[in-house]
Structure formats: C-alpha cells, structure tokens
Design an enzyme around this catalytic site. Structure first.
Site, PDB file in Angstrom:
ATOM      1  CB  THR A 154       5.423  25.363  -7.529  1.00 15.87           C
ATOM      2  OG1 THR A 154       5.186  25.186  -6.136  1.00 15.87           O
ATOM      3  CG2 THR A 154       6.463  26.457  -7.720  1.00 15.87           C
ATOM      4  CB  THR A 184       7.665  19.532  -6.433  1.00 17.53           C
ATOM      5  OG1 THR A 184       7.631  20.552  -5.430  1.00 17.53           O
ATOM      6  CG2 THR A 184       8.021  20.140  -7.780  1.00 17.53           C
ATOM      7  CG  ASP A 185       4.986  20.005  -1.513  1.00 14.80           C
ATOM      8  OD1 ASP A 185       6.172  20.200  -1.834  1.00 14.80           O
ATOM      9  OD2 ASP A 185       4.324  20.799  -0.827  1.00 14.80           O
TER      10      ASP A 185
END
Length: 322
Positions: free
Chosen positions: A13, A89-90
């Site tokens: 992201t 971030t996942d």
C-alpha cells in the site's frame, strides 16, 4: 562511520498508485519513486533498493529468503547503520518475524514499516511512517535490538507485533506487551528490549507448514488432508490455553507418529498456551502425544519458526519455542 540507511522496497500500500477503477494498485512504485513521491529527507545518506513490487498477499517464502540474503550482505558494509524494509501491511508482521528469527545483526538496525493509507490519500501515513523508520534505522540504540516494526510513531518488537486494525492508522500493536519505544519528532526512544529467541539459519527453501484453525466442532478432515497432501509440519491455532476438539486427537496422534511435527498456539489475542486442564483434546494430552507448545507466538509466527527449523535441519523439539 555508520551513517547510511538502506531502504529495501517490496511494494505494498505504501507504494501504491491509483487505478482507473478508483482502487489502488499496491506495489506500483519502485523504492526510488516512493522516496521521490513522499519527498523523504534524512540526516544521512539513504540508498534505495527495489527487491520486488508486489502487494503483500503475493510475497512468497522465496522472496523472504532473498530479502534475508540481501540484509545479511548489506549489514556487512561498515558504513551501513541500518536497514528499512517497506512492504504491504497484511503480511508485514510475518516478514518482520522471519527476519528476526533468521538474522542476528548485532551492529545493524533492522526496521520494517508500511502504510495503512495509499500515499496519494489525504492524511496518508506513508510519509510519516517511512520517515520515522529511517530515523530509527539510523539510531545507535536500535542496533542489536532485533527486527522492529515502526508504525504510527511506535516501535514494536517483531516477536510480539500484530496487525490490529484493517484500516486505521494505529494499525499495529503488541497485545499484552506494548511498544518497545516511540518516535517523537526527531527523538527516537527505546525504553526496553525483549529477550530474543535463538537465531535459525534457514536452508535454501522453506518447506510447507500448514496452519489449522480450531472452532466449535471443527472437522478433523482438514488436519488429515494437510498430512495426506504433503505438509511437512503443522501449526494448530487452538482455542484458549491450547485446546482442540476431541475428534482431533486420533488424527493428531497419527500425524505425529508419521513424523510430522506439530506446534500448538493460542488463537486468543494475548496469552500463553499452558497445560492446566486434563480432558480429551487438552493441551496436556497433545503434549503427551508429542506436540510442541509455541507458548509465546501466534500461529503465523510459529509457522515461520517451524519452517526455518525444518529447512535448516535444526532439532525439532520443545527448545525450538523456548
């Protein structure tokens, strides 16, 4: 003089561009484009390497091994004070824990960061998080502290950090432990350090280890299918203190007897597994069959540690999760 920080960009992201659909294309920017877009400045030199340009769901174990080798190589340069890994971030906590498990880096800081909001969104955390990560990577007190995650002005240990929100800017926390320190403007403060587990040198390829979630009356068919289809290790994301349904006991016994190592974690947000109950499916029964207690790790972290140990021909016993 240790004054250089190296940014290793993996995408995510934080490195997004908008698509014609109105949605984001994660990982579209290279590391250099990311630095230029965010207008990142630093007190010392910052070198940039783009390892991959991916959304975090596409990162592979092969990428993790490439990243480890690159970090090791860069850490041997005398002028490098620290390394920053930026990604989605996942799976950020997975990358951070893998690096913490496989790299000692006694004299080099290692920081992982990302963003919850795309860099072109109002109020994006991409710039602040990357600036803070570079500050921490350049701080002498961060060297030898293990891999840390810098997010929302907080510094977290890789072994404890969890993604705690799918979208809010305070996206990461360390439940039950709290942050190691903080970034406040130009000040970097590490208030304490956690005991680190022993480092594991992985092999050339990480083997398949499956995570099996537990729920009320969950079928043991998933456990049986994992073993039958070639999983070389299992992590049971158990309920409470580490318990499974009674129907799982015999398939678990068969898996362990077949030589498949099994680690047991708690699916709770915070708390250790422990042998405090005596009934069918209890942790005590699983341990008596040969299961290992991953007392302080969540399932995703325990999986990575087991994968590294299996690939590096490490002893697979309870000391692995000490």
């Amino acid at each position: 003089m240790k004054n250089t920080v190296v940014l290793i960009s993996l995408g995510g992201t934080i490195a997004s561009l908008p698509d014609s659909s109105g949605r984001a294309i994660a990982g579209a920017l290279s590391g250099k484009e990311l630095m230029d877009t965010l207008k990142i400045e630093s007190d010392g030199p910052v070198e940039v390497i783009t390892l991959v340009k991916k959304p975090s769901n596409a990162i592979t174990t092969a990428n993790l091994l490439q990243l480890r080798a690159l970090c090791l190589e860069l850490s041997e340069r005398p002028e490098v004070a620290g390394l920053v890994v930026s990604q989605g971030t996942d799976t950020l906590e997975d990358t951070a824990y893998f690096l913490d498990t496989t790299l000692a880096l006694a004299d080099t800081a290692l920081v992982v960061t990302g963003a919850q909001r795309v860099p072109y969104a109002p109020g994006s955390d991409a710039g602040p998080n990357l600036r803070d990560a570079i500050k921490v990577a350049n701080a002498a007190e961060a060297r030898g502290a293990g891999t840390v995650v810098v997010f929302n002005e907080e510094i977290h240990a890789a072994s404890c950090v969890r993604k705690v929100s799918s979208y809010q800017l305070n996206g990461f926390g360390s439940p039950g432990v709290g942050p190691l320190g903080f970034v406040d403007g130009d000040e970097v403060r590490l208030n304490h350090r956690l005991k680190r587990p022993s480092t594991i040198t992985p092999g050339e390829q990480l083997p398949r280890v499956d995570i099996l979630p537990v729920a009320i009356d969950a079928s043991p068919a998933l456990l049986e299918a994992s073993v039958a289809s070639g999983a070389q290790g299992l992590v049971i994301d158990a309920i409470g203190r580490g318990h499974i349904p009674p129907s799982w006991v015999e398939p678990l016994r068969a898996a362990i007897n077949a030589g498949v190592p099994v680690a047991v974690t708690s699916s709770t947000h915070w708390g250790r597994v422990a042998e405090v109950y005596e009934y069918q499916g209890s942790l005590a029964e699983q341990v008596s069959l040969g299961a290992l207690k991953a007392t302080h790790l969540n399932a995703r972290k325990a999986r990575l540690r087991l994968m590294c140990a299996l690939s590096g021909n490490q002893p697979i016993d309870q000391s692995l999760f000490a």
